[in-house]
Enzyme design. Structure first.
Site, short mmCIF file in Angstrom:
data_model
loop_
_atom_site.label_atom_id
_atom_site.label_comp_id
_atom_site.label_asym_id
_atom_site.label_seq_id
_atom_site.Cartn_x
_atom_site.Cartn_y
_atom_site.Cartn_z
N ASP A 208 29.77 -7.38 60.42
CA ASP A 208 28.80 -6.48 61.03
C ASP A 208 28.69 -6.88 62.51
OD1 ASP A 208 26.86 -4.67 61.48
OD2 ASP A 208 25.36 -5.58 60.18
N ASP B 247 27.83 -2.45 50.91
CA ASP B 247 27.39 -3.85 50.90
C ASP B 247 25.89 -3.85 50.68
OD1 ASP B 247 26.76 -3.02 53.82
OD2 ASP B 247 25.75 -4.94 53.58
N CYS C 13 28.57 -8.26 28.41
CA CYS C 13 28.92 -8.64 29.79
C CYS C 13 29.88 -9.81 29.74
CB CYS C 13 27.67 -9.00 30.59
SG CYS C 13 28.08 -9.50 32.28
N CYS D 225 30.59 -11.85 32.23
CA CYS D 225 30.37 -12.84 33.29
C CYS D 225 30.16 -14.23 32.69
CB CYS D 225 29.21 -12.44 34.19
SG CYS D 225 27.58 -12.98 33.63
N CYS E 125 26.65 -14.75 31.05
CA CYS E 125 26.44 -14.07 29.77
C CYS E 125 27.31 -14.66 28.66
CB CYS E 125 26.67 -12.58 29.90
SG CYS E 125 25.36 -11.78 30.85
N HIS F 109 25.62 -13.25 37.50
CA HIS F 109 25.56 -12.06 36.64
C HIS F 109 25.36 -10.79 37.48
CE1 HIS F 109 24.55 -9.15 33.56
NE2 HIS F 109 23.56 -8.80 34.37
#
Ligand SMILES: [Zn+2]
Length: 393
Positions: A92, A265, A303, A305, A308, A334
């Site tokens: 940015d 983003d 999930c 991840c 999880c 997560h």
């Protein structure tokens, strides 16, 4: 190889499937870019980012040039080497932070004079400086230095911001770049159709490699945010990527993809994790809440991840309640994974021609939380007194 390839456009909406190719790697769009403002995605390490399929990160000119300072990053080589992230980075320009974080500022023809939010020292950032910082950071995608006015500014202020944004974009276009670095223009103009069109047309004539819709995520209500995107999008070339800056919740990402946006983003996944809240396909869940005390299910069934696959809600709630860092880390993992999964699903459904069904399913099952929406807008600090600004960084 062209920078952006448009692979498919959805039949039921403006959703697009595409591919960005940079010297550091390929980015499948629509894409979510985790935010590494201070050269780190809060609480998540590069290995975890890699495991969740992150293809590009965001870094920030304003924060990094204040701390640690460019000298140190330059001595390390560039931002990639400094933070050990070898895939693409988008930086940015600092415009948003100058207008939202910095104390006392004077807008000059060549940029903005402001005081650091940390120690009050006098600093100057304009189009030349912002591009030079991004050249030194060595990002793959640099953003032009724009003026981002408050969403409730006067018509005259909005007009002046657009004219300065156009003038500064021309200057940015001519500045030296890092090897392989491309630049994106930023369309301002609030929810004034004529201003959005004017700004978009002027920037498109400058032939940037991509375009962002700016002036969103500045505290405006959701319908205004959608409207700002809808007003700018028709004037952006189909063969270039479009980026909606600072957005949004999972439900908003799906709706913005349907409006022709390719890149996003947002600090929400890691920010709400720090409040003990998790994103799921059904909306947000407070893991800290008492009803999870004896809940030995994962945050979200199915999930994939790390959090999880390994931990229960009851355990994570306990960690959060006793301020164990692992709790915040696992919620951040997560939530970030969930954002990446939503984008993978979106891409798969556009490819399969079933985006419409996915969009309808998501709108039906995902319950937006008003608290989360308020939290997204809560990071805009320009309306707060200076002391609160400093505390909230
Ligand atoms: Zn999970």
């Amino acid at each position: 190889m062209s920078f952006f390839e448009l692979l498919k456009t959805d039949g039921s909406s403006k959703a697009r499937l595409g591919r960005i190719t940079t010297t550091r790697g390929v980015i499948d769009t629509p894409v979510f870019m985790p935010v590494g403002t201070q050269a780190s995605v809060k609480a998540i390490d590069p290995r975890e980012l890699d495991e969740m399929g992150t293809q590009i990160l965001l870094g920030n000119t304003y924060h990094l040039s204040i701390r640690p300072g460019l000298e140190i990053i330059q001595a390390a080589g560039d931002l990639h080497k400094f933070m050990n992230w070898n895939l693409p980075i988008l930086t940015d320009s600092g415009g948003f932070q100058v207008f939202s974080l910095a104390k006392i500022r004077k807008i000059r023809a060549h940029g903005v004079e402001f005081r650091s939010h940390l120690d009050g020292s006098l600093l100057f950032l304009g189009p030349r400086e912002a591009m030079e910082v991004q050249r030194i950071l060595g990002s793959d995608i640099a953003m032009v230095f724009d003026e981002c006015p408050a969403h409730n500014c006067s018509a005259q202020e909005a007009n002046e911001a657009v004219e300065r944004t156009i003038t500064w974009a021309k200057v940015c276009r001519e500045q030296p770049r890092a090897p392989g670095q491309v630049a994106f223009g930023i369309v301002q103009g609030g929810i004034d159709p004529k201003l959005r069109e004017h700004c978009a047309r002027e920037l498109v004539a400058m032939d940037f490699e991509g375009y962002a819709v700016g002036g969103v995520s500045v505290g405006e209500p959701e319908p205004e945010m959608m409207r700002a995107v809808e007003l700018a999008e028709p004037f952006l070339p189909a063969e270039k990527p479009r980026y909606a800056m600072g957005l949004g919740t999972p439900a908003q990402l799906v709706e913005l993809v349907a409006r022709g946006i390719d890149m996003f983003d947002c600090v929400l996944p890691t920010r709400i994790a720090r409040n003990g809240t998790a994103f799921t396909y059904k909306g947000t869940v407070s893991i800290k809440a008492g009803f999870n005390k004896m809940d030995f299910r994962p945050i979200e069934e199915d999930c994939e991840c790390y959090a999880c696959k390994n931990f229960t809600r009851a355990y994570l709630r306990h960690l959060l309640n006793v301020n164990e860092i692992l709790g915040l880390r696992m919620l951040s993992v997560h939530n970030s994974f969930m954002y990446m999964k939503v984008m993978r699903d979106i891409r798969a459904h556009i490819a399969a021609g079933t985006f419409r069904e996915f969009r309808e399913m998501f709108a039906r099952t995902y319950v937006p939380s008003q608290k989360v929406l308020a939290g997204r807008q809560g990071h805009i600090l320009s309306t707060l007194p200076v002391s609160e600004n400093a505390a909230a960084i």
